[in-house]
Motif scaffolding. Structure first.
Motif, PDB file in Angstrom:
ATOM      1  N   ASP A   1       0.822  -1.210   0.000  1.00  0.00           N
ATOM      2  CA  ASP A   1       0.000   0.000   0.000  1.00  0.00           C
ATOM      3  C   ASP A   1       0.858   1.262   0.000  1.00  0.00           C
TER       4      ASP A   1
ATOM      5  N   ARG B   1      -5.424 -11.160  -5.409  1.00  0.00           N
ATOM      6  CA  ARG B   1      -6.692 -10.448  -5.639  1.00  0.00           C
ATOM      7  C   ARG B   1      -6.652  -9.070  -4.970  1.00  0.00           C
ATOM      8  N   TYR B   2      -6.092  -9.066  -3.754  1.00  0.00           N
ATOM      9  CA  TYR B   2      -5.965  -7.804  -3.009  1.00  0.00           C
ATOM     10  C   TYR B   2      -5.090  -6.821  -3.804  1.00  0.00           C
TER      11      TYR B   2
ATOM     12  N   GLU C   1      -4.472  -6.752  -6.962  1.00  0.00           N
ATOM     13  CA  GLU C   1      -5.138  -6.328  -8.191  1.00  0.00           C
ATOM     14  C   GLU C   1      -6.131  -5.190  -7.902  1.00  0.00           C
ATOM     15  N   ARG C   2      -6.865  -5.357  -6.826  1.00  0.00           N
ATOM     16  CA  ARG C   2      -7.867  -4.346  -6.466  1.00  0.00           C
ATOM     17  C   ARG C   2      -7.201  -3.055  -5.993  1.00  0.00           C
ATOM     18  N   LEU C   3      -6.111  -3.220  -5.263  1.00  0.00           N
ATOM     19  CA  LEU C   3      -5.393  -2.036  -4.792  1.00  0.00           C
ATOM     20  C   LEU C   3      -4.867  -1.245  -5.987  1.00  0.00           C
TER      21      LEU C   3
ATOM     22  N   ALA D   1      -6.127  -1.191  -8.881  1.00  0.00           N
ATOM     23  CA  ALA D   1      -7.274  -0.570  -9.566  1.00  0.00           C
ATOM     24  C   ALA D   1      -7.671   0.737  -8.893  1.00  0.00           C
ATOM     25  N   ILE D   2      -7.552   0.764  -7.560  1.00  0.00           N
ATOM     26  CA  ILE D   2      -7.911   1.995  -6.844  1.00  0.00           C
ATOM     27  C   ILE D   2      -6.848   3.069  -7.073  1.00  0.00           C
ATOM     28  N   ILE D   3      -5.582   2.637  -7.045  1.00  0.00           N
ATOM     29  CA  ILE D   3      -4.491   3.613  -7.175  1.00  0.00           C
ATOM     30  C   ILE D   3      -4.443   4.189  -8.587  1.00  0.00           C
TER      31      ILE D   3
ATOM     32  N   PRO E   1      -7.000   3.899 -11.361  1.00  0.00           N
ATOM     33  CA  PRO E   1      -8.252   3.386 -11.951  1.00  0.00           C
ATOM     34  C   PRO E   1      -8.267   3.485 -13.466  1.00  0.00           C
TER      35      PRO E   1
ATOM     36  N   VAL F   1      -7.497   0.443 -15.405  1.00  0.00           N
ATOM     37  CA  VAL F   1      -8.479  -0.642 -15.379  1.00  0.00           C
ATOM     38  C   VAL F   1      -9.745  -0.255 -16.139  1.00  0.00           C
TER      39      VAL F   1
END
Lengths: 207, 213
Positions: B11, B37-38, B40-42, B44-46, B48, B51
């Motif tokens: 993070d 998975r975590y 990948e999602r992180l 995507a947030i950082i 976006p 994605v």
């Protein structure tokens, strides 16, 4: 965040062509040059409706996408996309080719959406139904569909202001100064909304 | 490295030096589906934009609606320009008349009743020196006289009830016109009174035309 480049956003340009090709097959731009408007734009400025239709076809995806993300409402996004192009037709004579047409259109659209928020904000504060998110996201296709779907859905659930700032800043690449001007808020407020949006997204997506 | 350590190091919001995918982290991500998975999602947030697609096709073609709105606007524009010129011309004429009325020299010693109403070629009083009420009356009086003459001639062929209605209307209009003239004697340049006089005369002609023409 730096200023917008002629074709859109800084720092994310490398991934864009693939996305564009994947999503809508858009491969040409009528507004890649700075200085003089492209011939197609000039024709539209002279009242050529066919030329303007071509401009619509090339930019509809980006304009609708922006409206859709900013409003979290598919019907409203359609309505505002129409409004943006109607206004673009009316104001096209003001476009001097100092920036790319896509940049000009994008900014105009953001202003249209923000004006709608200001007028109808309270009445239209609704969230995108999950089915809408799913169907729109399926249209996106591509390798990141699942993550993109979750992200889209979570963005749609953000509070309106936080969503607006997040979409304009992190997705579309606008700077805080521009967002402040478009949304009629202070730069500090824009930063605060972005921080809040990111925190909410983290909580929702990383739980 | 356990999952908690990895998530902390992934993070970038926790530490500026974090977020780098070192070989150690990559090895853990290969073995741990939850952390992958975590991550990948992180990501995507950082970022976006990496994605999310930049374009989303509208669910239907909006061009026909847009074109129809452009047509409507064009029609409104044409309609506006069609009315604009006549309205502008009318406004111009009104402004000229108002200026002419206001620029007339005051002649408080004269009364409307004492003045000849009708403009004549051999009139010794130049038009510029007439009172405003007199200027308003010019044009109405001759037409009224002509219509009255016809009305008198046709009276026998018109239903008596109708004749009575016309005469009553004319009588009340004449009475109103007299009142207006009386008021104008005291205030000859009162624009509101002049307008009322003009309206009364017009109504008089309208009443006569309805029965005569």
């Amino acid at each position: 965040m730096t200023d917008l480049n002629p074709n859109g956003m800084p720092g994310i340009e490398a991934g864009v062509p693939n996305v564009l090709a994947r999503v809508s097959g858009s491969t040409q731009s009528v507004s890649s040059a700075r200085g003089e408007p492209e011939p197609l734009v000039k024709r539209a400025q002279n009242g050529d409706r066919k030329a303007f239709e071509q401009i619509y076809r090339e930019h509809a995806g980006r304009i609708y996408g922006l409206c859709w993300r900013l409003t979290a409402d598919a019907d409203l996004a359609e309505e505002l996309t129409q409004e943006a192009f109607v206004r673009a037709w009316r104001k096209l004579h003001l476009f001097r080719g100092q920036s790319a047409l896509s940049t000009w259109l994008h900014r105009l659209t953001a202003n249209v959406v923000m004006a709608d928020h200001r007028v109808h904000g309270a009445r239209r504060r609704r969230q995108l139904p999950l089915d809408d998110v799913r169907s729109e996201a399926l249209v996106h296709g591509g390798r990141d569909t699942e993550v993109a779907l979750d992200l889209e859905r979570t963005i749609a659930t953000l509070p309106a202001r936080a969503r607006t700032v997040f979409v304009l800043h992190d997705v579309e690449g606008y700077g805080h100064a521009e967002i402040a001007e478009i949304a009629g808020i202070a730069i500090g407020t824009s930063k605060a909304h972005l921080h809040r949006a990111r925190e909410l997204l983290r909580k929702a997506l990383l739980k | 490295m356990n999952c908690h350590d990895l998530r902390t190091r992934l993070d970038p919001l926790d530490d500026a030096s974090n977020g780098v995918l070192t070989p150690e982290i990559l090895a853990h991500l290969r073995d741990c589906a939850a952390c992958a998975r975590y991550q990948e999602r992180l990501a995507a947030i950082i970022t976006p934009s990496s994605v999310l697609p930049r374009e989303i096709s509208p669910p239907r073609d909006l061009w026909s609606d847009i074109a129809s709105r452009l047509d409507t606007q064009q029609e409104q524009k044409i309609r506006r320009s069609r009315y604009f010129l006549p309205l502008a011309a009318a406004a111009g004429i009104a402004a000229i008349l108002a200026t002419a009325l206001l620029s007339l020299p005051p002649r408080p010693h004269e009364t409307v009743a004492a003045l000849p109403i009708q403009a004549r070629a051999d009139d010794p009083i130049p038009a510029r020196s007439r009172l405003p009420a007199e200027m308003v009356e010019i044009g109405f009086v001759q037409t009224r006289a002509l219509l009255m003459k016809r009305f008198e001639a046709q009276k026998g062929h018109v239903a008596p009830e109708r004749v009575a209605v016309v005469e009553r209307s004319l009588s009340s209009l004449d009475s109103a016109i007299e009142d207006i003239h009386a008021a104008l004697e005291r205030d000859p340049y009162n624009a509101s009174l002049l307008l009322k006089l003009s309206h009364a005369r017009r109504r008089e002609l309208r009443v006569l035309r309805q029965v005569v023409l």
